[in-house]
Write a protein that holds these residues in place. Structure first.
Motif, PDB file in Angstrom:
ATOM      1  N   LEU A  52      14.900 -17.677  -6.054  1.00  0.00           N
ATOM      2  CA  LEU A  52      15.909 -16.617  -6.110  1.00  0.00           C
ATOM      3  C   LEU A  52      15.443 -15.343  -5.409  1.00  0.00           C
ATOM      4  CD1 LEU A  52      17.088 -17.166  -9.785  1.00  0.00           C
ATOM      5  CD2 LEU A  52      18.485 -17.449  -7.725  1.00  0.00           C
ATOM      6  N   ASP A  53      14.184 -15.330  -4.960  1.00  0.00           N
ATOM      7  CA  ASP A  53      13.579 -14.188  -4.273  1.00  0.00           C
ATOM      8  C   ASP A  53      13.456 -12.975  -5.191  1.00  0.00           C
ATOM      9  OD1 ASP A  53      12.327 -13.299  -1.929  1.00  0.00           O
ATOM     10  OD2 ASP A  53      14.122 -12.187  -1.305  1.00  0.00           O
ATOM     11  N   TRP A  54      13.230 -13.244  -6.485  1.00  0.00           N
ATOM     12  CA  TRP A  54      13.086 -12.165  -7.461  1.00  0.00           C
ATOM     13  C   TRP A  54      11.626 -11.848  -7.754  1.00  0.00           C
ATOM     14  CZ3 TRP A  54      17.199 -13.742 -11.667  1.00  0.00           C
ATOM     15  CH2 TRP A  54      18.472 -13.626 -11.105  1.00  0.00           C
ATOM     16  N   THR A  55      10.729 -12.752  -7.375  1.00  0.00           N
ATOM     17  CA  THR A  55       9.310 -12.535  -7.658  1.00  0.00           C
ATOM     18  C   THR A  55       8.467 -13.297  -6.641  1.00  0.00           C
ATOM     19  OG1 THR A  55       7.658 -12.541  -9.422  1.00  0.00           O
ATOM     20  CG2 THR A  55       9.107 -14.441  -9.302  1.00  0.00           C
ATOM     21  N   PHE A  56       7.193 -12.951  -6.548  1.00  0.00           N
ATOM     22  CA  PHE A  56       6.249 -13.602  -5.632  1.00  0.00           C
ATOM     23  C   PHE A  56       6.771 -13.630  -4.187  1.00  0.00           C
ATOM     24  CE2 PHE A  56       5.421 -15.585  -9.797  1.00  0.00           C
ATOM     25  CZ  PHE A  56       4.096 -15.225  -9.964  1.00  0.00           C
ATOM     26  N   ARG A  57       7.415 -12.572  -3.779  1.00  0.00           N
ATOM     27  CA  ARG A  57       8.021 -12.518  -2.443  1.00  0.00           C
ATOM     28  C   ARG A  57       7.008 -12.662  -1.318  1.00  0.00           C
ATOM     29  NH1 ARG A  57      12.133  -7.645  -3.815  1.00  0.00           N
ATOM     30  NH2 ARG A  57      13.766  -8.959  -4.717  1.00  0.00           N
ATOM     31  N   GLY A  58       5.772 -12.252  -1.559  1.00  0.00           N
ATOM     32  CA  GLY A  58       4.748 -12.333  -0.523  1.00  0.00           C
ATOM     33  C   GLY A  58       4.121 -13.715  -0.381  1.00  0.00           C
ATOM     34  N   VAL A  59       4.493 -14.642  -1.256  1.00  0.00           N
ATOM     35  CA  VAL A  59       3.916 -15.992  -1.215  1.00  0.00           C
ATOM     36  C   VAL A  59       4.957 -16.946  -0.628  1.00  0.00           C
ATOM     37  CG1 VAL A  59       2.911 -17.853  -2.591  1.00  0.00           C
ATOM     38  CG2 VAL A  59       2.576 -15.471  -3.294  1.00  0.00           C
ATOM     39  N   PRO A  60       4.628 -17.639   0.454  1.00  0.00           N
ATOM     40  CA  PRO A  60       5.576 -18.612   1.006  1.00  0.00           C
ATOM     41  C   PRO A  60       5.929 -19.677  -0.044  1.00  0.00           C
ATOM     42  CG  PRO A  60       3.755 -18.242   2.531  1.00  0.00           C
ATOM     43  CD  PRO A  60       3.400 -17.556   1.250  1.00  0.00           C
ATOM     44  N   VAL A  61       7.176 -20.106  -0.039  1.00  0.00           N
ATOM     45  CA  VAL A  61       7.651 -21.081  -1.022  1.00  0.00           C
ATOM     46  C   VAL A  61       6.826 -22.363  -0.959  1.00  0.00           C
ATOM     47  CG1 VAL A  61       9.611 -22.511  -1.723  1.00  0.00           C
ATOM     48  CG2 VAL A  61       9.983 -20.122  -1.099  1.00  0.00           C
ATOM     49  N   TYR A 122      14.593 -28.506   0.568  1.00  0.00           N
ATOM     50  CA  TYR A 122      13.160 -28.309   0.760  1.00  0.00           C
ATOM     51  C   TYR A 122      12.607 -28.909   2.056  1.00  0.00           C
ATOM     52  CZ  TYR A 122       8.295 -27.529  -0.364  1.00  0.00           C
ATOM     53  OH  TYR A 122       6.996 -27.103  -0.325  1.00  0.00           O
ATOM     54  N   PRO A 123      13.154 -30.014   2.580  1.00  0.00           N
ATOM     55  CA  PRO A 123      12.599 -30.544   3.837  1.00  0.00           C
ATOM     56  C   PRO A 123      12.622 -29.534   4.989  1.00  0.00           C
ATOM     57  CG  PRO A 123      13.937 -32.209   2.807  1.00  0.00           C
ATOM     58  CD  PRO A 123      14.133 -30.941   2.010  1.00  0.00           C
ATOM     59  N   ARG A 124      13.478 -28.537   4.929  1.00  0.00           N
ATOM     60  CA  ARG A 124      13.552 -27.523   5.981  1.00  0.00           C
ATOM     61  C   ARG A 124      12.815 -26.238   5.590  1.00  0.00           C
ATOM     62  NH1 ARG A 124      19.350 -29.391   5.994  1.00  0.00           N
ATOM     63  NH2 ARG A 124      19.449 -27.933   4.286  1.00  0.00           N
ATOM     64  N   VAL A 125      11.883 -26.346   4.634  1.00  0.00           N
ATOM     65  CA  VAL A 125      11.200 -25.158   4.135  1.00  0.00           C
ATOM     66  C   VAL A 125      10.441 -24.426   5.239  1.00  0.00           C
ATOM     67  CG1 VAL A 125       9.051 -26.281   3.403  1.00  0.00           C
ATOM     68  CG2 VAL A 125       9.861 -24.241   2.191  1.00  0.00           C
ATOM     69  N   ALA A 126       9.929 -25.133   6.214  1.00  0.00           N
ATOM     70  CA  ALA A 126       9.189 -24.480   7.310  1.00  0.00           C
ATOM     71  C   ALA A 126      10.073 -23.482   8.054  1.00  0.00           C
ATOM     72  CB  ALA A 126       8.643 -25.524   8.278  1.00  0.00           C
ATOM     73  N   ASN A 127      11.373 -23.754   8.113  1.00  0.00           N
ATOM     74  CA  ASN A 127      12.311 -22.858   8.808  1.00  0.00           C
ATOM     75  C   ASN A 127      12.547 -21.561   8.034  1.00  0.00           C
ATOM     76  OD1 ASN A 127      12.578 -24.862  10.721  1.00  0.00           O
ATOM     77  ND2 ASN A 127      14.467 -25.660   9.849  1.00  0.00           N
ATOM     78  N   TRP A 128      12.451 -21.603   6.722  1.00  0.00           N
ATOM     79  CA  TRP A 128      12.776 -20.414   5.935  1.00  0.00           C
ATOM     80  C   TRP A 128      11.619 -19.934   5.064  1.00  0.00           C
ATOM     81  CZ3 TRP A 128      12.753 -21.608   0.658  1.00  0.00           C
ATOM     82  CH2 TRP A 128      12.988 -22.933   0.311  1.00  0.00           C
ATOM     83  N   ASP A 129      10.472 -20.530   5.209  1.00  0.00           N
ATOM     84  CA  ASP A 129       9.315 -20.190   4.384  1.00  0.00           C
ATOM     85  C   ASP A 129       8.904 -18.729   4.530  1.00  0.00           C
ATOM     86  OD1 ASP A 129       7.603 -21.067   2.436  1.00  0.00           O
ATOM     87  OD2 ASP A 129       6.246 -22.101   3.793  1.00  0.00           O
ATOM     88  N   VAL A 130       8.950 -18.213   5.728  1.00  0.00           N
ATOM     89  CA  VAL A 130       8.526 -16.838   5.965  1.00  0.00           C
ATOM     90  C   VAL A 130       9.708 -15.910   6.251  1.00  0.00           C
ATOM     91  CG1 VAL A 130       6.199 -17.420   6.725  1.00  0.00           C
ATOM     92  CG2 VAL A 130       8.058 -17.399   8.375  1.00  0.00           C
ATOM     93  N   ALA A 131      10.904 -16.395   6.036  1.00  0.00           N
ATOM     94  CA  ALA A 131      12.102 -15.576   6.247  1.00  0.00           C
ATOM     95  C   ALA A 131      12.145 -14.458   5.202  1.00  0.00           C
ATOM     96  CB  ALA A 131      13.355 -16.441   6.153  1.00  0.00           C
ATOM     97  N   ALA A 132      13.002 -13.510   5.446  1.00  0.00           N
ATOM     98  CA  ALA A 132      13.140 -12.377   4.525  1.00  0.00           C
ATOM     99  C   ALA A 132      13.525 -12.847   3.126  1.00  0.00           C
ATOM    100  CB  ALA A 132      14.174 -11.401   5.063  1.00  0.00           C
ATOM    101  N   ALA A 133      14.312 -13.904   3.050  1.00  0.00           N
ATOM    102  CA  ALA A 133      14.742 -14.442   1.749  1.00  0.00           C
ATOM    103  C   ALA A 133      15.048 -15.927   1.916  1.00  0.00           C
ATOM    104  CB  ALA A 133      15.977 -13.704   1.256  1.00  0.00           C
TER     105      ALA A 133
END
Length: 188
Positions: A52-61, A122-133
Motif C-alpha cells: 500500500l506504500d504506507w511503510t518501508f518505502r525505501g525498501v524495494p518490494v 508480482y511477476p512484473r515486480v522488477a518494473n515497479w520495484d523502484v517506482a515512486a509507488a
C-alpha cells in the motif's frame, strides 16, 4: 454418509476424544496456533502495508518479500497444522460453527488473492520495484489481503464464543441452515 454424519463419527473417534480431553495437548496446540498466527499475521500486515506504500518505502518490494516470505510461509505451515489439529479435537462443533465456516470461506478468498498477486502482479515486480509507488493492482491486492486477514483473525477468535451453537434452540431457520443444525423446535 452426509458431512454431518462424518463429523459426528470423527468427533467420536478415539484420537479426537483423546485430543479434546487431554489435560495439556489441546492448550499447547492452541498456544502454538496463536503464536504462529501472530507471526504470520504480523508479517502479512507488514508486507501489505508495503504494497500500500504506507511503510518501508525505501525498501524495494522484491527485497522485502525475499526477507519476509520464508518466515511467513513457515508460520503459515505451523498455523495450518495446529489449526487442523484444533479442528480434529472438536470437529462437529467446528463444522456447525458459523464463525468457523465464515473463516474457511475467507481463507479461500485470501488464498485466491495470494494466487492472483503472485500469478499476475508480482511477476512484473522488477518494473515497479523502484517506482515512486507500487502499481494499483499491488495496492488492491495489499488492501484486500489486509481486510481478509483481519476478518479471518476476528472470525477465528469468535469461534470460541459462538452464540449460535446447535444446542441453543430455538434459533432462526437461517442460522440453523447456515450451521447445519437440526432444530428441535421452531426459531424466532
Amino acid at each position: 454418509m452426509s458431512l454431518l454424519s462424518f463429523f459426528e463419527w470423527l468427533a467420536d473417534s478415539p484420537w479426537s476424544v483423546d485430543l479434546h480431553e487431554s489435560q495439556y495437548a489441546y492448550s499447547i496446540i492452541e498456544s502454538v496456533h496463536v503464536w504462529a498466527m501472530s507471526v504470520f499475521f504480523g508479517l502479512a500486515v507488514m508486507f501489505d502495508l508495503r504494497l500500500l506504500d504506507w511503510t518501508f518505502r525505501g525498501v524495494p518490494v522484491s527485497e522485502f518479500n525475499r526477507r519476509v516470505l520464508p518466515w511467513t510461509i513457515t508460520a503459515f505451515v505451523i498455523m495450518v497444522i495446529s489449526g487442523t489439529l484444533l479442528f480434529y479435537a472438536i470437529p462437529l462443533r467446528s463444522y456447525q460453527n458459523i464463525f468457523f465456516r465464515t473463516k474457511m470461506l475467507l481463507l479461500l478468498l485470501a488464498g485466491l488473492n495470494v494466487w492472483f498477486f503472485h500469478a499476475r502482479v508480482y511477476p512484473r515486480v522488477a518494473n515497479w520495484d523502484v517506482a515512486a509507488a507500487p502499481p494499483r493492482a499491488a495496492k488492491i491486492a495489499g488492501a484486500a489481503s489486509l481486510a481478509l486477514w483481519i476478518a479471518i483473525v476476528v472470525c477465528g477468535r469468535m469461534i470460541a464464543y459462538n452464540w449460535f451453537d446447535c444446542d441453543r434452540q430455538p434459533q432462526s431457520a437461517l442460522i440453523n441452515f447456515l450451521t447445519s443444525c437440526e432444530a428441535t423446535g421452531t426459531g424466532p
